[in-house]
Design an enzyme around this catalytic site. Structure first.
Site, PDB file in Angstrom:
ATOM      1  CG  ASP A  63      49.565  40.084  70.789  1.00 59.35           C
ATOM      2  OD1 ASP A  63      49.087  40.176  69.653  1.00 59.35           O
ATOM      3  OD2 ASP A  63      50.067  41.038  71.401  1.00 59.35           O
ATOM      4  CE  LYS A  70      50.413  39.671  78.530  1.00 60.59           C
ATOM      5  NZ  LYS A  70      49.649  40.845  78.167  1.00 60.59           N
TER       6      LYS A  70
END
Length: 403
Positions: free
Chosen positions: A123, A75
């Site tokens: 998350d 990410k």
């Protein structure tokens, strides 16, 4: 569960918007952007010949994103890249000229960045990337986290100076709340999922992920025949599948999307033939993949470029973590977080089922590419599951034994 892609768009050309987002020219520009990042280095491509021999395939390689840009997750490539691109574009608008990445630290660009606030739901890993990108350019970040995000992951984001906002409910609830508050306050949403009318910025996030595909293809001794990639909302799977489809054409590898059984929004979308929001149920250990609504852009790509969809259970993910931490003699250890080894979990389940193995055409000549999407981003949870600290696993030598 296993499902072959039967969508009407299967194996048709990517939508022109997606082809532009994920093509070679865009991927090359992502790598150029990365060259301006102080802590950038290509992540390792790890060969696991012992595991390949055990499973009767020619090769297994793992692209280990646990080392990416100090954030421990793939990410890191997406959120921060999108933030930087958006700052450069805004600076260009205000200055009346194109502003290149080379000018990112110029005073006039920094002045523009200080007026911007970037928000997202997460998350854990995506929020960390957005927060890091905002800190890098001198902008503000507001990160929305749902009830299931651990305190350790919240702290890892907050260290970049981001404002942390807790939201009751699931990841999807936090996505909606982030969008609502951002519109109210005039903040810029940098989401890794997309919805009607909101596609370009998630596209930039996915574009950032193409760098890991380029690195892997350069490092592999031969092109992969099969790729297994885990999926939350679908961004990483779509980025990899889309870029491979564009670059390899008819010779592209067989691509399988792997979902947690408890959060199988892509699997159910593939079964229905259109985007499906699934019911929130029991939490999954695969916390970074616990998403209940797919990204519309990701599905548009995967409906064309994915060959199969499958689910894995909790014990499958845990077994993959332990396998990578306790490798076969001769293989190096890999620190994979709860969601990081899910591609391997999918491969192991596929090979164990003769029908699925045959459907995917896996045999002794198959060359498998997997992505460890995260390292031990929650070290306490990792040690609880694996029985060893991330540091001890990372110290293991090439014989699968402590160094």
């Amino acid at each position: 569960m296993f499902l072959k892609n039967t969508h009407a768009d299967y194996r048709t050309a990517l939508d022109p918007r997606d082809a532009e987002t994920l093509g070679l020219e865009a991927a090359t520009e992502v790598e150029r952007h990365l060259s301006f990042r102080d802590n950038h280095a290509e992540t390792p491509l790890v060969a696991l010949p012992g595991l390949a021999q055990r499973h009767g395939v020619a090769a297994i390689h793992v692209k280990d994103e646990g080392h990416r840009l100090g954030l421990g997750s793939f990410k890191a490539l997406g959120g921060a890249y999108a933030v930087i691109r958006l700052v450069l574009e805004k600076a260009g608008e205000r200055l009346g000229r194109t502003v290149d990445i080379a000018a990112l630290r110029a005073p006039e660009v920094a002045a523009v960045a200080r007026t911007m606030t970037f928000a997202c739901a997460t998350d854990g890993n995506h929020g960390r990337s957005v927060a890091q990108g905002a800190e890098l350019v001198g902008a503000r970040a507001a990160i929305f986290v749902h009830a299931g995000v651990s305190a350790e992951r919240v702290a890892a984001i907050a260290r970049f100076g981001a404002e942390m906002i807790r939201v009751d409910g699931t990841y999807d609830d936090s996505v909606r709340e982030a969008a609502r508050v951002a519109e109210e306050k005039g903040w810029t949403i940098v989401s890794d999922t997309s919805w009607p009318g909101y596609e370009r910025i998630p596209g930039l996030v996915m574009q950032g992920y193409t760098a890991l595909v380029r690195e892997a293809l350069r490092a592999l001794p031969a092109p992969p025949t099969h790729v297994f990639v885990q999926s939350g909302v679908g961004g990483i799977a779509a980025a990899v599948a889309g870029h491979l489809a564009l670059e390899s054409g008819a010779a592209r590898p067989v691509f399988t999307v792997v979902d947690p059984a408890r959060a199988a929004c892509l699997f159910e979308t593939a079964r229905a033939g259109h985007p499906v929001t699934i019911a929130h149920g029991e939490p999954t250990v695969m916390a970074m993949l616990e998403c209940y609504t797919p990204s519309l852009v990701a599905w548009r790509i995967l409906s064309r470029a994915a060959d199969a969809f499958m689910t894995v259970d909790e014990e499958d993910a845990i077994a993959a973590m332990k396998q990578l931490a306790n490798p076969i003699a001769g293989d190096p250890a890999v620190v994979a977080g709860e969601s990081g080894g899910v591609g391997l979990a999918g491969l192991m389940r596929a090979i164990a089922d003769p029908a699925v193995k045959a459907d995917l055409g896996i045999d002794g000549h198959s060359r498998i590419l997997l992505i460890n999407t995260e390292g031990a981003t929650d070290p306490g949870k990792y040690e609880e599951i694996v029985g060893l600290s991330p540091a001890l696993v990372a110290a293991r030598n090439g014989k699968g034994e402590p160094a």
